[in-house]
Motif scaffolding. Structure first.
Motif, PDB file in Angstrom:
ATOM      1  N   GLU A 220       0.819  -1.211   0.000  1.00  0.00           N
ATOM      2  CA  GLU A 220       0.000   0.000   0.000  1.00  0.00           C
ATOM      3  C   GLU A 220       0.852   1.260   0.000  1.00  0.00           C
ATOM      4  O   GLU A 220       0.387   2.322  -0.404  1.00  0.00           O
ATOM      5  CB  GLU A 220      -0.944   0.022   1.212  1.00  0.00           C
ATOM      6  CG  GLU A 220      -2.018  -1.031   1.165  1.00  0.00           C
ATOM      7  CD  GLU A 220      -1.547  -2.407   1.649  1.00  0.00           C
ATOM      8  OE1 GLU A 220      -0.443  -2.520   2.220  1.00  0.00           O
ATOM      9  OE2 GLU A 220      -2.285  -3.379   1.447  1.00  0.00           O
TER      10      GLU A 220
ATOM     11  N   ASP B 137       2.162   2.479  -7.785  1.00  0.00           N
ATOM     12  CA  ASP B 137       1.711   1.472  -8.756  1.00  0.00           C
ATOM     13  C   ASP B 137       2.808   1.104  -9.747  1.00  0.00           C
ATOM     14  O   ASP B 137       2.990  -0.068 -10.064  1.00  0.00           O
ATOM     15  CB  ASP B 137       0.477   1.972  -9.515  1.00  0.00           C
ATOM     16  CG  ASP B 137      -0.749   2.098  -8.624  1.00  0.00           C
ATOM     17  OD1 ASP B 137      -0.749   1.498  -7.523  1.00  0.00           O
ATOM     18  OD2 ASP B 137      -1.699   2.789  -9.010  1.00  0.00           O
TER      19      ASP B 137
ATOM     20  N   GLN C 153       5.103  -1.499  -8.311  1.00  0.00           N
ATOM     21  CA  GLN C 153       4.552  -2.784  -7.860  1.00  0.00           C
ATOM     22  C   GLN C 153       5.163  -3.960  -8.621  1.00  0.00           C
ATOM     23  O   GLN C 153       5.265  -5.057  -8.095  1.00  0.00           O
ATOM     24  CB  GLN C 153       3.032  -2.794  -8.009  1.00  0.00           C
ATOM     25  CG  GLN C 153       2.297  -1.872  -7.070  1.00  0.00           C
ATOM     26  CD  GLN C 153       2.347  -2.319  -5.626  1.00  0.00           C
ATOM     27  OE1 GLN C 153       2.480  -3.492  -5.320  1.00  0.00           O
ATOM     28  NE2 GLN C 153       2.231  -1.368  -4.714  1.00  0.00           N
TER      29      GLN C 153
ATOM     30  N   PHE D 264       3.454   9.950  -6.818  1.00  0.00           N
ATOM     31  CA  PHE D 264       2.610   9.104  -5.973  1.00  0.00           C
ATOM     32  C   PHE D 264       2.833   9.457  -4.502  1.00  0.00           C
ATOM     33  O   PHE D 264       1.885   9.638  -3.738  1.00  0.00           O
ATOM     34  CB  PHE D 264       2.930   7.626  -6.235  1.00  0.00           C
ATOM     35  CG  PHE D 264       2.276   6.679  -5.266  1.00  0.00           C
ATOM     36  CD1 PHE D 264       0.998   6.182  -5.503  1.00  0.00           C
ATOM     37  CD2 PHE D 264       2.944   6.249  -4.121  1.00  0.00           C
ATOM     38  CE1 PHE D 264       0.403   5.297  -4.611  1.00  0.00           C
ATOM     39  CE2 PHE D 264       2.360   5.363  -3.228  1.00  0.00           C
ATOM     40  CZ  PHE D 264       1.080   4.886  -3.483  1.00  0.00           C
TER      41      PHE D 264
END
Length: 176
Positions: free
Chosen positions: A98, A102, A105, A142
């Motif tokens: 979390e 992204d 990931q 992000f």
């Protein structure tokens, strides 16, 4: 690291910051595998020291373990690395996924999987400088949007005051 070196990948420097339950084991492992030229143990660092090491790095590797009494929670070091535009190889443990952008990931690895970490390092080594820069910038954006206190502070205050809940209820009532 031994997997990488045995495959001829020697343009790496792995710096281990901090102390932990595995420290003595890791030091002995590095010594037994003759990896001293690739691995440096710098011990616990203050904030300035951590920033200095992050500034001189391309990638943060956070190989978190899960025990009976502990799992990585928010992984603030991942946020710090992303603020500094570093790529992150993080373990799929606790709150690490979390906390990770992204775009990063794809570099997440299972817990206790050294081979997976080596594969991700190889994957990152194959990236162009422009791809690394682009991914680092996206990770920074992000981190700013999700963790910058100047951005999230006002949202938290609104939430704590019930403003966002009231707004959500108003939206739900309008949809009925």
């Amino acid at each position: 690291i031994s997997n990488l070196v045995s495959e001829g990948i020697t343009q790496i420097q792995y710096t281990i910051i901090g102390k932990g339950l595995q420290e003595n084991y890791l030091k002995e492992y590095v010594k037994n595998k003759n990896l001293e030229q690739y691995v440096e143990f710098v011990g616990e660092q203050d904030k300035t020291g951590v920033v200095r090491y992050l500034e001189s790095s391309d990638v943060l590797v956070l190989p978190s373990l899960i025990t009976d009494t502990w799992a990585e929670t928010q992984a603030a070091v991942i946020q710090e690395a992303m603020f500094m535009r570093l790529l992150v190889i993080g373990t799929k443990a606790g709150g690490v996924p979390e906390s990770t952008a992204d775009i990063l990931q794809q570099f997440s690895v299972p817990v206790s999987d050294a081979t997976a970490i080596a594969i991700m390092i190889q994957k990152i080594l194959k990236l162009s400088a422009s791809d690394m820069s682009r991914m680092g910038e996206e990770a920074r954006n992000f981190a700013i949007n999700k963790f910058d206190i100047e951005k999230i502070g006002p949202r938290l205050i609104k939430y704590a005051m019930g403003y966002e809940q009231k707004t959500q209820k108003n939206l739900e009532q309008q949809q009925i």
